[in-house]
Write an enzyme that holds these catalytic residues in place. Structure first.
Site, mmCIF file in Angstrom:
data_model
loop_
_atom_site.group_PDB
_atom_site.id
_atom_site.type_symbol
_atom_site.label_atom_id
_atom_site.label_comp_id
_atom_site.label_asym_id
_atom_site.label_seq_id
_atom_site.Cartn_x
_atom_site.Cartn_y
_atom_site.Cartn_z
ATOM 1 N N LEU A 1 77.867 -59.643 -39.304
ATOM 2 C CA LEU A 1 79.312 -59.494 -39.502
ATOM 3 C C LEU A 1 80.000 -59.018 -38.226
ATOM 4 C CD1 LEU A 1 79.753 -57.797 -42.978
ATOM 5 C CD2 LEU A 1 80.396 -60.109 -42.285
ATOM 6 N N LEU B 1 80.173 -54.938 -32.811
ATOM 7 C CA LEU B 1 81.428 -55.196 -32.114
ATOM 8 C C LEU B 1 82.541 -54.298 -32.664
ATOM 9 C CD1 LEU B 1 81.704 -57.217 -29.910
ATOM 10 C CD2 LEU B 1 82.536 -58.887 -31.550
ATOM 11 N N ILE C 1 66.068 -52.413 -48.798
ATOM 12 C CA ILE C 1 65.162 -51.294 -49.064
ATOM 13 C C ILE C 1 64.945 -50.467 -47.804
ATOM 14 C CG2 ILE C 1 62.758 -50.709 -49.611
ATOM 15 C CD1 ILE C 1 62.757 -53.050 -51.556
ATOM 16 N N GLU C 2 64.738 -51.152 -46.671
ATOM 17 C CA GLU C 2 64.384 -50.407 -45.454
ATOM 18 C C GLU C 2 65.527 -49.567 -44.894
ATOM 19 O OE1 GLU C 2 64.155 -53.725 -45.933
ATOM 20 O OE2 GLU C 2 64.331 -54.830 -44.045
ATOM 21 N N LYS D 1 84.880 -59.578 -54.856
ATOM 22 C CA LYS D 1 83.729 -59.092 -55.632
ATOM 23 C C LYS D 1 82.526 -58.649 -54.784
ATOM 24 C CE LYS D 1 83.607 -59.834 -59.766
ATOM 25 N NZ LYS D 1 84.474 -59.146 -60.717
ATOM 26 N N CYS E 1 66.490 -62.336 -11.663
ATOM 27 C CA CYS E 1 65.096 -61.987 -11.943
ATOM 28 C C CYS E 1 64.191 -63.219 -11.790
ATOM 29 C CB CYS E 1 64.988 -61.335 -13.316
ATOM 30 S SG CYS E 1 63.588 -60.212 -13.408
ATOM 31 N N GLN F 1 62.776 -65.564 -8.532
ATOM 32 C CA GLN F 1 61.377 -65.940 -8.308
ATOM 33 C C GLN F 1 61.214 -67.451 -8.168
ATOM 34 O OE1 GLN F 1 59.341 -63.986 -11.565
ATOM 35 N NE2 GLN F 1 59.715 -61.937 -10.736
ATOM 36 N N GLU G 1 52.185 -65.335 -11.985
ATOM 37 C CA GLU G 1 52.407 -65.268 -13.436
ATOM 38 C C GLU G 1 52.093 -66.620 -14.076
ATOM 39 O OE1 GLU G 1 56.444 -64.277 -14.645
ATOM 40 O OE2 GLU G 1 55.933 -64.315 -16.768
ATOM 41 N N HIS H 1 68.691 -57.097 -12.966
ATOM 42 C CA HIS H 1 69.583 -57.699 -13.963
ATOM 43 C C HIS H 1 71.003 -57.136 -13.853
ATOM 44 C CE1 HIS H 1 66.586 -59.968 -16.250
ATOM 45 N NE2 HIS H 1 65.755 -59.001 -15.909
ATOM 46 N N GLU I 1 73.650 -58.310 -14.929
ATOM 47 C CA GLU I 1 74.477 -58.583 -16.118
ATOM 48 C C GLU I 1 74.614 -57.365 -17.028
ATOM 49 O OE1 GLU I 1 71.494 -59.866 -15.486
ATOM 50 O OE2 GLU I 1 70.286 -60.226 -17.282
HETATM 51 N N1 GLN Z 1 58.558 -63.061 -15.808
HETATM 52 C C1 GLN Z 1 59.035 -62.492 -14.592
HETATM 53 C C2 GLN Z 1 58.381 -61.156 -14.288
HETATM 54 O O1 GLN Z 1 57.797 -60.563 -15.163
HETATM 55 C C3 GLN Z 1 60.545 -62.343 -14.633
HETATM 56 C C4 GLN Z 1 61.030 -61.393 -15.666
HETATM 57 C C5 GLN Z 1 62.505 -61.499 -15.917
HETATM 58 O O2 GLN Z 1 63.122 -62.491 -15.552
HETATM 59 N N2 GLN Z 1 63.085 -60.531 -16.564
HETATM 60 O O3 GLN Z 1 58.414 -60.687 -13.176
#
Ligand code: GLN
Length: 539
Positions: free
Chosen positions: A14, A18, A148-149, A189, A381, A385, A405, A507, A509
């Site tokens: 819903l 926010l 319930i939880e 209702k 991130c 890479q 990775e 990050h 953002e």
């Molecule tokens: N998988 C990559 C790492 O672990 C990038 C992780 C990500 O983008 N948050 O380094």
């Protein structure tokens, strides 16, 4: 200390988070110091290991806590700084209670939901009020009334209200008033039943926030008021917003939700001055420019999976007076059909973070396309890479270069795990999480965009730029624009001879806000606007 509790009724999704955040905005604009908190009734200890498909993005706090995405709303809509204490799950409560039980803290008593679990919950509400600098705590209870939880949380807030007194607590119930097409009317209702469920537990909501597609008329308000036992003026309409979620605080102000809250809590405060907020919203709704930004990821069907990124683009767009047309591109589609099919005609390309090998080759091709076609690029991130992998393969000619990775056997591990990090693996916690300082390199485009010499940014990753390849890459036009203070880890890169190709290991953002867009997003969107003006679309 004053406390507001927000519960949800009828259905999930819903927009309780926010609503909580928007009320936070209004109260902050009235001069209060606000802190928000979310209780999640699932057994996971935190959402760090949950799939973005199921749960949306994992929002990372400064202290490295991996939290529910609603905490992103809280930080974006207010200036509160949240910590791991602000997101409590049933898993955490049980972990704490069982830990105490094993230590013998309960002195042989039978350990029960009431009082032991509820005490633990109440303590967390109190802790936030005591240790975080604030006048008011807004607590959102996740889930839907009747689950319930969710019961232990509701029981705990009922007890809590009794302890701190009626003038210090406000219960807001966010509910759905659905429109039934066949009958051509809104129905009260489900809300009546949801409130009845709450009252069964002992909570009488003071305010109903009614999520609805259509306006609620006087008659329906009166009906909701009578059946739910709330004052008629406390039936608040929260209609779906037409343009942007940032309209929600303005709408709730018109509905006098903040007025009601301060009156109930016996606070004497001037009205909220929302002028700056309103002008931010206006710039989103009627921007001067328009740009098309492609986001190349793998959870494209779920809009919540990249929530903070989309919000950060909106903020940067408003800052540059540019509306953002989002084009979501599935990286696997690029692997199959090539980058040009999806990315040509875009004004900017963004590759977000991610884990796991699926779609990685498509993301590499997207970074290559942006680099070669000189389209503004922002890599976050994993987006840094894979840009490094592309550069190694295509510019340095290291055809098999990769991140360990995705290929542990690669002869050229341009992205790898540090030895120190590997030691940590054995202890279980392998992730570099939370805020750390980054020094910006003078003379770079990124340094110019930031306009400062150092910044603090949030991390969530395991792998790093491999310094063994740094010199060679720099010789070929890759520029390191940011490093950790010890000079050991590469945090930011850009490319010479490109209008805007920037990527970060962190990050950004998570730190973008409505009237304070993040410099990396601003630089990216401004470059996208310049790119568009350079090649005006055919009319
Ligand atoms: N998988 C990559 C790492 O672990 C990038 C992780 C990500 O983008 N948050 O380094």
């Amino acid at each position: 200390m004053k406390y507001i509790f927000i519960t949800g009724g009828v259905v999930s999704s819903l927009g309780k988070g926010l609503t909580a955040a928007a009320l936070g905005t209004l109260l902050e604009h009235r001069g209060l110091k606000v802190v928000l908190q979310k209780f999640d009734p699932y057994l996971n200890v935190d959402p760090g290991t949950m799939s973005p498909y199921q749960h949306g993005e994992v929002y990372v706090l400064e202290d490295g806590a991996e939290t529910d995405l609603d905490l992103g709303h809280y930080e974006r809509f207010t200036s509160c700084k949240l910590t791991r204490k602000n997101n409590l799950t049933t898993g955490q409560i049980y972990e704490a209670v069982l830990g105490k039980e094993r230590r013998g803290d309960y002195l042989g008593k039978t350990v029960q939901v009431i009082p032991h679990v509820t005490d633990e919950i109440k303590q967390r509400i109190r802790q936030v009020g005591q240790f975080q600098d604030c006048d008011i705590v807004i607590t959102e209870i996740g889930g839907t009334t009747g689950d319930i939880e969710g019961l232990p949380f509701l029981e705990a807030i009922r007890q809590f209200a009794l302890e701190v007194g009626p003038d210090n607590t406000l219960f807001i119930h966010v509910t759905l008033v659905p429109f039934i097409k066949a009958a051509g009317e809104l129905k009260s209702k489900p809300t009546q039943q949801s409130v009845a469920k709450l009252r069964e537990i002992g909570i009488q909501p003071h305010v109903l926030v009614c999520r609805t597609e259509h306006s609620i008329d006087r008659e329906l308000r009166a009906k909701l008021s009578m059946f739910c036992n709330v004052a008629p003026e406390a039936v608040i309409e929260e209609k779906d917003v037409a343009n942007t979620i940032y309209e929600v605080p303005l709408m709730l102000q018109r509905e006098k939700l903040d007025e009601l809250a301060v009156r109930h809590l016996k606070l004497d405060l001037p009205p909220a001055d929302m002028t700056a907020w309103r002008s931010f919203v206006d710039r989103i709704i009627t921007p001067k420019h328009r740009v098309k930004i492609g986001v190349v990821g793998k959870y494209m069907e779920n809009r919540d999976a990249y929530k903070s990124i989309y919000e950060a683009l909106t903020h940067a767009g408003a800052g540059a007076d540019a509306g953002i047309t989002l084009v979501t591109v599935d990286a696997e589609e690029i692997e199959e059909h090539g980058a040009a099919k999806f990315l040509s005609g875009l004004d900017g390309i963004l590759v977000p973070g991610g884990f796991g090998v699926r779609g990685v080759e498509g993301k590499i091709l997207a970074a290559r396309y942006a680099r070669v076609q000189k389209i503004p690029y922002l890599g976050l991130c994993l987006g840094l890479q894979i840009a490094v992998v592309d550069f190694a393969r295509d510019v340095l000619g290291l055809a098999k270069a990769h991140s360990t990775e995705f290929n542990s056997e690669t002869p050229d591990p341009v992205i790898s795990m540090l030895d120190e990090q590997k030691q940590v693996v054995k202890m279980g916690g392998t992730m570099r999480l939370g805020a750390s300082i980054c020094h910006l390199v003078p003379g770079t485009k990124i340094h110019e965009a930031y306009g400062v010499d150092r910044t603090t940014e949030r991390h969530r990753h395991r792998y790093e730029f491999n310094n063994r390849y740094r010199e060679k890459m720099e010789e070929h036009g890759l520029i390191v624009s940011g490093m950790t203070p010890d000079g050991k880890l590469v945090e930011l890169i850009e490319l010479a001879d490109h209008p805007w190709f920037a990527a970060c290991q962190f990050h950004p953002e998570f730190q973008s806000k409505p009237n304070r867009p993040h410099p990396l997003f601003s630089g990216f969107v401004k470059a996208a606007v310049a790119n568009r003006e350079k090649t005006p679309p055919a009319r």
